[in-house]
Scaffold this active site. Sequence first.
Site, short mmCIF file in Angstrom:
data_model
loop_
_atom_site.label_atom_id
_atom_site.label_comp_id
_atom_site.label_asym_id
_atom_site.label_seq_id
_atom_site.Cartn_x
_atom_site.Cartn_y
_atom_site.Cartn_z
N ASP A 87 45.40 49.82 45.81
CA ASP A 87 46.35 48.92 44.97
C ASP A 87 47.57 49.69 44.58
O ASP A 87 47.61 50.99 44.15
CB ASP A 87 45.72 48.35 43.73
CG ASP A 87 44.70 47.36 43.90
OD1 ASP A 87 43.76 47.66 45.08
OD2 ASP A 87 44.22 46.31 43.28
N HIS A 119 50.47 47.44 43.04
CA HIS A 119 50.82 46.60 42.02
C HIS A 119 52.32 46.93 41.36
O HIS A 119 52.54 46.94 40.08
CB HIS A 119 49.58 46.76 40.78
CG HIS A 119 48.77 46.02 41.13
ND1 HIS A 119 48.63 44.63 41.42
CD2 HIS A 119 47.20 46.31 41.24
CE1 HIS A 119 47.17 44.07 41.50
NE2 HIS A 119 46.55 45.23 41.58
N ASN A 146 44.32 40.49 46.96
CA ASN A 146 44.07 39.06 46.28
C ASN A 146 45.30 38.65 45.52
O ASN A 146 45.34 37.63 45.38
CB ASN A 146 42.93 39.38 45.00
CG ASN A 146 43.10 40.31 44.23
OD1 ASN A 146 43.31 41.41 44.68
ND2 ASN A 146 42.80 40.15 43.04
N HIS A 147 46.09 39.60 45.51
CA HIS A 147 47.39 39.16 44.70
C HIS A 147 48.62 38.67 45.97
O HIS A 147 49.49 38.35 45.49
CB HIS A 147 47.99 40.38 44.03
CG HIS A 147 47.37 40.46 42.74
ND1 HIS A 147 48.02 40.06 41.33
CD2 HIS A 147 46.23 40.93 42.27
CE1 HIS A 147 47.24 40.31 40.42
NE2 HIS A 147 46.08 40.88 40.64
N HIS A 198 40.12 44.59 51.50
CA HIS A 198 40.87 44.96 50.08
C HIS A 198 39.83 45.09 49.16
O HIS A 198 39.85 46.03 48.35
CB HIS A 198 41.73 43.74 49.71
CG HIS A 198 42.28 43.78 48.40
ND1 HIS A 198 43.06 44.81 48.02
CD2 HIS A 198 41.97 43.20 47.12
CE1 HIS A 198 43.19 44.86 46.61
NE2 HIS A 198 42.66 43.94 46.36
N ASP A 237 52.96 42.45 41.40
CA ASP A 237 52.30 41.86 40.40
C ASP A 237 52.02 43.08 39.30
O ASP A 237 51.57 44.16 39.83
CB ASP A 237 50.91 40.80 40.34
CG ASP A 237 51.35 39.67 40.97
OD1 ASP A 237 52.39 39.21 40.97
OD2 ASP A 237 50.77 38.92 41.61
N ARG A 238 52.02 42.93 38.00
CA ARG A 238 51.77 43.88 37.08
C ARG A 238 52.65 44.82 36.90
O ARG A 238 53.13 45.07 35.49
CB ARG A 238 50.36 44.48 37.41
CG ARG A 238 49.01 43.64 37.17
CD ARG A 238 48.80 43.19 35.98
NE ARG A 238 47.54 42.35 35.83
CZ ARG A 238 46.93 42.01 34.81
NH1 ARG A 238 47.89 41.99 33.75
NH2 ARG A 238 45.72 41.29 34.77
N ARG A 271 34.32 37.83 37.84
CA ARG A 271 35.60 37.53 38.06
C ARG A 271 35.90 35.99 38.20
O ARG A 271 37.04 35.52 38.22
CB ARG A 271 36.22 38.04 39.34
CG ARG A 271 36.28 39.69 39.20
CD ARG A 271 36.86 40.25 40.54
NE ARG A 271 36.67 41.66 40.64
CZ ARG A 271 37.93 42.47 40.27
NH1 ARG A 271 39.20 41.75 39.90
NH2 ARG A 271 37.73 43.61 40.56
N HIS A 302 40.80 47.37 45.05
CA HIS A 302 40.43 46.09 44.21
C HIS A 302 39.87 46.60 42.87
O HIS A 302 40.11 45.69 41.85
CB HIS A 302 39.35 45.24 44.94
CG HIS A 302 39.41 43.96 44.04
ND1 HIS A 302 40.63 43.04 43.85
CD2 HIS A 302 38.09 43.24 43.86
CE1 HIS A 302 40.20 42.09 43.43
NE2 HIS A 302 38.70 42.11 43.46
N ASP A 362 47.32 44.43 47.72
CA ASP A 362 47.98 44.35 46.29
C ASP A 362 49.19 45.34 46.07
O ASP A 362 49.27 46.13 45.15
CB ASP A 362 46.82 44.87 45.19
CG ASP A 362 45.94 43.58 44.84
OD1 ASP A 362 45.91 42.67 45.45
OD2 ASP A 362 45.20 43.92 43.96
#
Length: 350
Positions: A82, A84, A142-143, A192, A113-114, A239, A266, A110
């Site tokens: 990741d 991010h 997943n993002h 992922h 985001d974040r 989750r 992840h 990923d």
Amino acid sequence: AQALLSGSSCGLMGFGWEQAAMQVPVCAPLSNDDLDMQIEYVLNKGELTERQCEALCKAACEILVEEPNCVNIRVPVSVVGDIHGQFQDLKELLLIGGPPPETSYLFLGDYVDRGESSVKTVTLAFLLKVRFREKVTLLRGNHETRQITQSYGFYDEVLATYGGHSVWEAFTDAFDYLPLAAQVEDEAFCPHAGLSPQVNTVDEVRQLDRYQEVPLEGVMTDLLWSDPSETSGWALSRRRAGFEFGPDVTEQFNHQNGLSLIIRAHQLMMDGYQFCHSGKLVTVFSAPNYCYRCGNMAAVMDIDENFNYSFRQFEAAPFQRQGFSAERTGPDHFAYPALALPTQRCIPVR
């Protein structure tokens, strides 16, 4: 290159491979000089223009549609977890590991985001893919979805940067084309996140229809959301998306497919990586000081020509901005409590 600067993005949902290939606009390719200049600009100056981003996404779609759901990777390769949106740390990663084509990279997803710089992060990832298509492999995380990016930062950043959402649409449409997994030689399966109770073989992953928004459940969701557990068998994920799977599941999957290892991302690992399931699964996380406050190391997994592997750990870039708030309110069905796995120093991340 100018021919790419007009027209709609390569949007597509729910089509098979043949339909997907027909839907991708056939455009004059961006030249290597164009791509080199854009890479230099993003690395050192700022974001591309709206039209340049749309053209880049079209070019990426034309390449990605030719790749299978599970990409075959030759060694040597460096595996990245990741990122991010932590753009300065991605630059640090490339500085430490070496730029493509000097180094071949497998990114496990990923990109957005974040972090504070999702636009530049995913733009650079796409530029490197288009410029060095045989040396850079991008998987879906997943993002890389429309729903998640509207809750965790990428959508808002695009609006703030461009004053509209067309760049977000171009990238999220292109996310539908990203492969779901990779296989490194005949040794390692690389999703992922994890495995699915509906899939026993890598060949079954190759048969999936990936050209769509990630659904709320099913094999595609499991590959992008599931986590390893120290409890045997399968359990619903805390989750509320995907599953938790035990060491017996990993052992059986590896044995049935003739593999020695599962490599996934992840989950935040305080040392940047962590083995579990008796060394049959490893998690790689490549965003140091995640969300600018977690204090973790990051790592890249280097695999040589003989499938010997080592881990290159690194701290946050010295110019990583402090105090940036990465908190977002996520949709209820993707909320979950922290996991406590006794043999892993890990924190699940959305």
